[in-house]
Motif scaffolding. Structure first.
Motif, PDB file in Angstrom:
ATOM      1  N   THR A   1       0.089 -16.839  -1.311  1.00 35.72           N
ATOM      2  CA  THR A   1       1.300 -16.936  -0.511  1.00 35.72           C
ATOM      3  C   THR A   1       0.998 -16.509   0.918  1.00 35.72           C
ATOM      4  O   THR A   1      -0.069 -15.969   1.220  1.00 35.72           O
ATOM      5  CB  THR A   1       2.402 -16.042  -1.097  1.00 35.72           C
ATOM      6  OG1 THR A   1       1.964 -14.673  -1.042  1.00 35.72           O
ATOM      7  CG2 THR A   1       2.698 -16.420  -2.534  1.00 35.72           C
ATOM      8  N   THR A   2       1.954 -16.719   1.784  1.00 37.21           N
ATOM      9  CA  THR A   2       1.769 -16.366   3.193  1.00 37.21           C
ATOM     10  C   THR A   2       2.322 -14.991   3.529  1.00 37.21           C
ATOM     11  O   THR A   2       2.065 -14.467   4.607  1.00 37.21           O
ATOM     12  CB  THR A   2       2.472 -17.402   4.082  1.00 37.21           C
ATOM     13  OG1 THR A   2       3.862 -17.464   3.731  1.00 37.21           O
ATOM     14  CG2 THR A   2       1.858 -18.777   3.901  1.00 37.21           C
ATOM     15  N   THR A   3       3.075 -14.384   2.625  1.00 38.41           N
ATOM     16  CA  THR A   3       3.733 -13.117   2.937  1.00 38.41           C
ATOM     17  C   THR A   3       3.023 -11.918   2.305  1.00 38.41           C
ATOM     18  O   THR A   3       2.829 -10.901   2.958  1.00 38.41           O
ATOM     19  CB  THR A   3       5.189 -13.148   2.451  1.00 38.41           C
ATOM     20  OG1 THR A   3       5.209 -13.466   1.046  1.00 38.41           O
ATOM     21  CG2 THR A   3       5.978 -14.220   3.205  1.00 38.41           C
ATOM     22  N   ASP A   4       2.639 -12.026   1.050  1.00 39.76           N
ATOM     23  CA  ASP A   4       2.019 -10.890   0.368  1.00 39.76           C
ATOM     24  C   ASP A   4       0.588 -10.700   0.847  1.00 39.76           C
ATOM     25  O   ASP A   4      -0.068 -11.649   1.288  1.00 39.76           O
ATOM     26  CB  ASP A   4       2.041 -11.099  -1.144  1.00 39.76           C
ATOM     27  CG  ASP A   4       3.455 -11.222  -1.676  1.00 39.76           C
ATOM     28  OD1 ASP A   4       3.625 -11.886  -2.715  1.00 39.76           O
ATOM     29  OD2 ASP A   4       4.371 -10.658  -1.045  1.00 39.76           O
ATOM     30  N   SER A   5       0.125  -9.489   0.729  1.00 40.44           N
ATOM     31  CA  SER A   5      -1.272  -9.210   1.068  1.00 40.44           C
ATOM     32  C   SER A   5      -2.163  -9.768  -0.028  1.00 40.44           C
ATOM     33  O   SER A   5      -2.002  -9.448  -1.204  1.00 40.44           O
ATOM     34  CB  SER A   5      -1.480  -7.700   1.205  1.00 40.44           C
ATOM     35  OG  SER A   5      -2.830  -7.424   1.471  1.00 40.44           O
ATOM     36  N   ILE A   6      -3.093 -10.627   0.355  1.00 41.26           N
ATOM     37  CA  ILE A   6      -3.956 -11.271  -0.631  1.00 41.26           C
ATOM     38  C   ILE A   6      -5.372 -10.725  -0.559  1.00 41.26           C
ATOM     39  O   ILE A   6      -6.244 -11.179  -1.289  1.00 41.26           O
ATOM     40  CB  ILE A   6      -3.984 -12.791  -0.392  1.00 41.26           C
ATOM     41  CG1 ILE A   6      -4.520 -13.111   1.006  1.00 41.26           C
ATOM     42  CG2 ILE A   6      -2.615 -13.386  -0.598  1.00 41.26           C
ATOM     43  CD1 ILE A   6      -4.678 -14.588   1.271  1.00 41.26           C
ATOM     44  N   LEU A   7      -5.609  -9.758   0.310  1.00 44.90           N
ATOM     45  CA  LEU A   7      -6.944  -9.184   0.444  1.00 44.90           C
ATOM     46  C   LEU A   7      -7.151  -8.109  -0.620  1.00 44.90           C
ATOM     47  O   LEU A   7      -6.310  -7.227  -0.806  1.00 44.90           O
ATOM     48  CB  LEU A   7      -7.134  -8.585   1.839  1.00 44.90           C
ATOM     49  CG  LEU A   7      -7.024  -9.562   3.013  1.00 44.90           C
ATOM     50  CD1 LEU A   7      -7.128  -8.821   4.339  1.00 44.90           C
ATOM     51  CD2 LEU A   7      -8.093 -10.632   2.919  1.00 44.90           C
ATOM     52  N   THR A   8      -8.257  -8.215  -1.320  1.00 49.74           N
ATOM     53  CA  THR A   8      -8.595  -7.236  -2.346  1.00 49.74           C
ATOM     54  C   THR A   8      -9.129  -5.967  -1.687  1.00 49.74           C
ATOM     55  O   THR A   8      -9.521  -5.978  -0.506  1.00 49.74           O
ATOM     56  CB  THR A   8      -9.653  -7.804  -3.297  1.00 49.74           C
ATOM     57  OG1 THR A   8     -10.858  -8.047  -2.556  1.00 49.74           O
ATOM     58  CG2 THR A   8      -9.169  -9.122  -3.905  1.00 49.74           C
ATOM     59  N   PRO A   9      -9.173  -4.849  -2.420  1.00 50.54           N
ATOM     60  CA  PRO A   9      -9.757  -3.627  -1.845  1.00 50.54           C
ATOM     61  C   PRO A   9     -11.198  -3.824  -1.386  1.00 50.54           C
ATOM     62  O   PRO A   9     -11.615  -3.252  -0.360  1.00 50.54           O
ATOM     63  CB  PRO A   9      -9.670  -2.628  -3.002  1.00 50.54           C
ATOM     64  CG  PRO A   9      -8.516  -3.107  -3.822  1.00 50.54           C
ATOM     65  CD  PRO A   9      -8.545  -4.599  -3.726  1.00 50.54           C
ATOM     66  N   GLU A  10     -11.965  -4.640  -2.127  1.00 54.79           N
ATOM     67  CA  GLU A  10     -13.343  -4.902  -1.711  1.00 54.79           C
ATOM     68  C   GLU A  10     -13.388  -5.650  -0.386  1.00 54.79           C
ATOM     69  O   GLU A  10     -14.242  -5.382   0.472  1.00 54.79           O
ATOM     70  CB  GLU A  10     -14.075  -5.694  -2.792  1.00 54.79           C
ATOM     71  CG  GLU A  10     -14.326  -4.938  -4.089  1.00 54.79           C
ATOM     72  CD  GLU A  10     -13.074  -4.845  -4.954  1.00 54.79           C
ATOM     73  OE1 GLU A  10     -12.095  -5.566  -4.649  1.00 54.79           O
ATOM     74  OE2 GLU A  10     -13.080  -4.060  -5.918  1.00 54.79           O
ATOM     75  N   GLU A  11     -12.471  -6.597  -0.218  1.00 55.79           N
ATOM     76  CA  GLU A  11     -12.433  -7.361   1.035  1.00 55.79           C
ATOM     77  C   GLU A  11     -11.986  -6.493   2.200  1.00 55.79           C
ATOM     78  O   GLU A  11     -12.504  -6.618   3.321  1.00 55.79           O
ATOM     79  CB  GLU A  11     -11.521  -8.569   0.868  1.00 55.79           C
ATOM     80  CG  GLU A  11     -12.101  -9.626  -0.063  1.00 55.79           C
ATOM     81  CD  GLU A  11     -11.083 -10.674  -0.466  1.00 55.79           C
ATOM     82  OE1 GLU A  11     -11.516 -11.747  -0.957  1.00 55.79           O
ATOM     83  OE2 GLU A  11      -9.878 -10.439  -0.316  1.00 55.79           O
ATOM     84  N   MET A  12     -11.037  -5.611   1.964  1.00 56.23           N
ATOM     85  CA  MET A  12     -10.627  -4.696   3.026  1.00 56.23           C
ATOM     86  C   MET A  12     -11.761  -3.740   3.395  1.00 56.23           C
ATOM     87  O   MET A  12     -11.945  -3.381   4.562  1.00 56.23           O
ATOM     88  CB  MET A  12      -9.384  -3.922   2.602  1.00 56.23           C
ATOM     89  CG  MET A  12      -8.129  -4.780   2.574  1.00 56.23           C
ATOM     90  SD  MET A  12      -6.603  -3.843   2.326  1.00 56.23           S
ATOM     91  CE  MET A  12      -6.756  -3.418   0.597  1.00 56.23           C
ATOM     92  N   THR A  13     -12.550  -3.355   2.397  1.00 55.04           N
ATOM     93  CA  THR A  13     -13.718  -2.523   2.677  1.00 55.04           C
ATOM     94  C   THR A  13     -14.739  -3.283   3.515  1.00 55.04           C
ATOM     95  O   THR A  13     -15.358  -2.723   4.420  1.00 55.04           O
ATOM     96  CB  THR A  13     -14.353  -2.052   1.366  1.00 55.04           C
ATOM     97  OG1 THR A  13     -13.406  -1.282   0.624  1.00 55.04           O
ATOM     98  CG2 THR A  13     -15.589  -1.210   1.634  1.00 55.04           C
ATOM     99  N   SER A  14     -14.892  -4.579   3.224  1.00 55.36           N
ATOM    100  CA  SER A  14     -15.823  -5.396   4.011  1.00 55.36           C
ATOM    101  C   SER A  14     -15.361  -5.511   5.458  1.00 55.36           C
ATOM    102  O   SER A  14     -16.178  -5.503   6.385  1.00 55.36           O
ATOM    103  CB  SER A  14     -15.945  -6.796   3.394  1.00 55.36           C
ATOM    104  OG  SER A  14     -16.477  -6.726   2.089  1.00 55.36           O
ATOM    105  N   ILE A  15     -14.057  -5.598   5.663  1.00 58.41           N
ATOM    106  CA  ILE A  15     -13.535  -5.633   7.030  1.00 58.41           C
ATOM    107  C   ILE A  15     -13.858  -4.328   7.750  1.00 58.41           C
ATOM    108  O   ILE A  15     -14.306  -4.322   8.907  1.00 58.41           O
ATOM    109  CB  ILE A  15     -12.016  -5.879   7.010  1.00 58.41           C
ATOM    110  CG1 ILE A  15     -11.714  -7.283   6.497  1.00 58.41           C
ATOM    111  CG2 ILE A  15     -11.419  -5.694   8.400  1.00 58.41           C
ATOM    112  CD1 ILE A  15     -10.236  -7.574   6.357  1.00 58.41           C
ATOM    113  N   ALA A  16     -13.636  -3.235   7.060  1.00 56.29           N
ATOM    114  CA  ALA A  16     -13.905  -1.937   7.674  1.00 56.29           C
ATOM    115  C   ALA A  16     -15.384  -1.717   7.944  1.00 56.29           C
ATOM    116  O   ALA A  16     -15.754  -0.944   8.829  1.00 56.29           O
ATOM    117  CB  ALA A  16     -13.370  -0.822   6.783  1.00 56.29           C
TER     118      ALA A  16
END
Length: 567
Positions: free
Chosen positions: A246-261
Motif C-alpha cells: 500500500t502507499t500509506t502503511d510502512s512497508i520497510l522491514t526492520p532489516e531494511e531500516m537497518t540497511s538505511i541507517a
C-alpha cells in the motif's frame, strides 16, 4: 573512528523512544553522553556515535526523559525515551536516512529548547574531523577521496576541470584511474575508458555498441516465445511484492531500516541541499532507468537474486553500464525506449511484448506506490551490488546517493513522485493502446519481422504445393494401376495368341488323327516282322509286348496329352 550503531524509533503522541543497540560495550553514566538540542539528539558511548534530526523538538532529557540499559537484549540495548515539546504523531520515522541527514534538511530548530548534557561536556566527533587515516578500509578511503566534506554540493574547485565527470549529478571523476583496481572498468562497464571519455560521447558510443550487438536471429527466436519455457512462464505469472503493498502503511522491514541507517555517512554529503529543476528531472529519469532493470531481474529470478543478477541490473541500465545520465531536456519517451532497446539486445528474454506489457507497467506500479516502495527496490539493488565483486562501485556512484536523495530532498515529496508516476502511466498506456513505435528503437526490427513474415508465407506456399503434388501423385498412381492392368490383360491375350499361332483347334485334331494312323501302320509292320523273325527273338519281343501292354493299361485314356508332348 566512531561507529554508527543500529537503532530504531518508536513513538506515542507524547513521547519518542530511540532504541540503540550497543553490543559488547559496558554503558554507564560515566562513559555515556547524551545531548538534546531542540530537534537534535546526540548519543556517544565509545566507540558508538549517533546523531539524529527528529521531525519535531523534544524537551530536556535530564528533566523530562530517561535512559534504560539492558545488557541481555541483543548483547546490550539502550532505550532513550524523550518527551515531545508538542504532543503529536510524527511522520516518516521509518525513513531513517532523513533522521540522519544534516540539519539543513530537518525541521527548523526551536531556539527555546534547552541543552542536556552530563557533568563532563563531550566533543561530538565526526569522521570528517578525524585526520588519522591509518587502518582505513578501502571504502573509507574511497569515500574520503570522493565524497565532499562540505554539507552542500561538491566543490567544483576540488575536481579537475578537464576530467570527465560521472555518477550522481556528476559528483565523481578519476575513480577508475586512481582507486579502482586495474581492469575493473572493462568488467563493470561497457565503457572502456570512463575517466577519459566525455559525457557527450558516451551516448553515441552506447548506441553504436547496441546496434552492433543486436542479434536478429535471437530476436526472432523470442518473437514467438515458447510457452513451454519455464523461466518465461514463471516471469509472466509472478505476483511481485509491489502488487501487494500500500502507499500509506510502512512497508520497510526492520532489516531494511537497518540497511538505511548503515549507509555511509558521507553519502549524504554529495546530495546538495538545493537542486535545480533540471537536475531534479535528470534524477527522475534516472529513477526510471534503475527501476526498469530491477523489475526485469526480479521477474526473471522470481525475486531471488542469482549470481547473474548484478550483471543484469547493470547491463540493462544505460546509466550503470555506460555512466550515461539522461539529460534534463530528454523526453520521457526517449528514456523508456532506451531501456527497451537494451532489453532487446542483452538479456535472456528479448521479447518486446514482455518488456512493454510487464516491465514498463511494473515501473509505473512501483512509482504509484510511492517513496517507500521505491526505497525498498533500491535497497534490494544495493544488496545485490554489495555482494558482487565486479559491480560494487555502482552503490557508491549511484545507489547510495539516490537512497539519500529520495528520503531527504525537499524536491522528492509524495506528490511529486505521484505526478511523475502519472506521466509514466499515461505514456505506457498510450503506447500500449496505439502500439509501441518500433522505429524509435532504431534496430530495424520492422525489417526483421517482415523477413519472418516472408519466410512463413514461403513455408505455407511450399507446404500447400507439396500437398498438391502428393494428391496428383496418388491420382496418377491410380491411373497407372488401371492402365497397367489393361496392359497385362492385353499381354496375356497376345501370349495366348502367340502360343496357338501355328495351329487352331481343328488343325490340332487333324494332326492327332494322322499321327494315330501312322502309329497303327507302324504297329502292323512290326507284327509282320515278328512272324518272320527267330523264335527266340519273337519270345523276347513277346515278353516286351506284355510289359508294354501292362504299362499302357495304366496310361491315361486320352491320347491328346501324350501326343502333344511328343509333338
Amino acid at each position: 573512528m566512531p561507529i554508527r550503531p543500529k537503532f530504531r524509533l518508536e513513538q506515542t503522541e507524547e513521547t519518542v523512544s530511540v532504541v540503540i543497540h550497543v553490543p559488547h560495550v559496558r554503558v554507564s553514566t560515566s562513559t555515556m553522553e547524551i545531548v538534546t538540542l531542540g530537534n537534535e539528539v546526540q548519543f556517544y558511548a565509545p566507540p558508538y556515535l549517533l546523531k539524529l534530526h527528529l521531525p519535531g523538538a523534544v524537551l530536556d532529557q535530564e528533566t523530562h526523559g530517561k535512559a534504560q540499559y539492558d545488557p541481555n537484549i541483543q548483547n546490550g540495548t539502550l532505550t532513550l525515551t524523550l518527551k515531545k515539546e508538542e504532543p503529536q504523531l510524527w511522520h516518516d520515522l521509518d525513513l531513517l536516512g532523513r533522521l540522519l541527514a544534516p540539519s539543513s534538511y530537518s525541521t527548523t530548530t526551536n531556539s527555546s529548547s534547552s541543552i542536556s548534557r552530563s557533568s563532563n561536556p563531550i566533543q561530538i566527533l565526526d569522521s570528517s574531523e578525524n585526520n588519522d587515516t591509518e587502518g582505513q578500509s578501502y571504502e573509507e578511503e574511497f569515500t574520503n577521496a570522493h565524497y565532499e566534506d562540505a554539507e552542500n554540493e561538491p566543490d567544483d574547485n576540488l575536481l579537475t576541470p578537464l576530467a570527465p565527470r560521472y555518477g550522481f549529478l556528476g559528483a565523481f571523476q578519476s575513480v577508475f584511474k586512481d582507486l579502482a583496481r586495474e581492469g575493473l572498468a572493462l568488467e563493470m562497464l561497457e565503457l572502456a575508458n570512463p575517466d577519459e571519455t566525455a559525457a557527450d560521447e558516451r551516448k553515441q558510443l552506447r548506441l553504436d555498441m547496441e546496434t552492433s550487438k543486436f542479434d536478429a536471429d535471437r530476436y526472432l527466436g523470442d518473437f514467438f516465445i515458447d510457452e513451454d519455457d519455464y523461466i518465461y512462464q514463471q516471469a509472466i505469472s509472478l505476483t511481485p511484492h509491489w502488487h501487494n503493498e500500500t502507499t500509506t502503511d510502512s512497508i520497510l522491514t526492520p532489516e531494511e531500516m537497518t540497511s538505511i541507517a548503515a549507509l555511509p555517512s558521507k553519502a549524504a554529503r554529495i546530495v546538495p541541499s538545493q537542486i535545480s529543476d533540471n537536475s531534479t528531472r535528470t534524477l527522475y529519469l534516472g529513477l526510471w532507468d534503475l527501476l526498469f532493470s530491477y523489475v526485469y531481474d526480479y521477474r526473471m529470478t522470481s525475486g531471488d537474486a542469482t549470481v547473474e543478477s548484478s550483471w543484469t541490473l547493470s547491463i540493462l541500465s544505460p546509466i550503470l553500464s555506460w555512466l550515461d545520465d539522461h539529460p534534463s531536456n530528454e523526453p520521457l519517451e526517449d528514456t523508456i525506449y532506451a531501456s527497451l532497446r537494451r532489453g532487446l539486445v542483452y538479456p535472456y528474454v528479448r521479447n518486446l511484448e514482455f518488456l512493454t506489457t510487464h516491465c514498463c507497467q511494473d515501473v509505473a506500479d512501483i512509482l504509484r506506490k510511492g517513496r517507500r516502495c521505491i526505497i525498498k527496490c533500491l535497497l534490494h539493488m544495493h544488496e545485490i551490488f554489495d555482494r558482487s565483486e565486479l559491480h560494487y562501485l555502482h552503490n557508491r556512484l549511484y545507489l547510495e546517493p539516490y537512497l539519500v536523495w529520495i528520503q531527504t530532498s525537499s524536491l522528492v515529496s509524495d506528490d511529486m513522485i505521484a505526478n511523475f508516476a502519472t506521466q509514466v502511466q499515461t505514456l505506457v498506456t498510450q503506447q500500449g493502446t496505439h502500439g509501441w513505435n518500433k522505429e524509435a528503437l532504431n534496430l530495424d526490427i520492422q525489417k526483421v519481422e517482415e523477413r519472418l513474415k516472408e519466410e512463413e508465407e514461403d513455408a505455407t506456399s511450399s507446404s500447400s504445393s507439396e500437398s498438391e503434388d502428393d494428391s496428383s501423385d496418388s491420382d496418377s498412381g491410380e491411373d497407372d494401376g488401371s492402365s497397367s492392368d489393361s496392359e497385362t490383360e492385353q499381354t496375356q491375350v497376345v501370349a495366348k495368341d502367340e502360343l496357338h499361332l501355328p495351329f487352331d483347334k481343328l488343325s490340332l485334331s487333324e494332326n492327332v488323327t494322322k499321327k494315330e494312323e501312322e502309329i497303327s501302320d507302324s504297329t502292323a509292320t512290326v507284327d509282320e516282322a515278328k512272324a518272320t523273325t527267330d523264335p527266340v527273338l519273337l519270345q523276347f519281343e513277346s515278353s516286351n509286348d506284355n510289359e508294354e501292354e501292362t504299362s499302357l493299361s495304366h496310361k491315361p485314356t486320352s491320347h491328346h496329352k501324350p501326343l502333344i508332348q511328343e509333338l
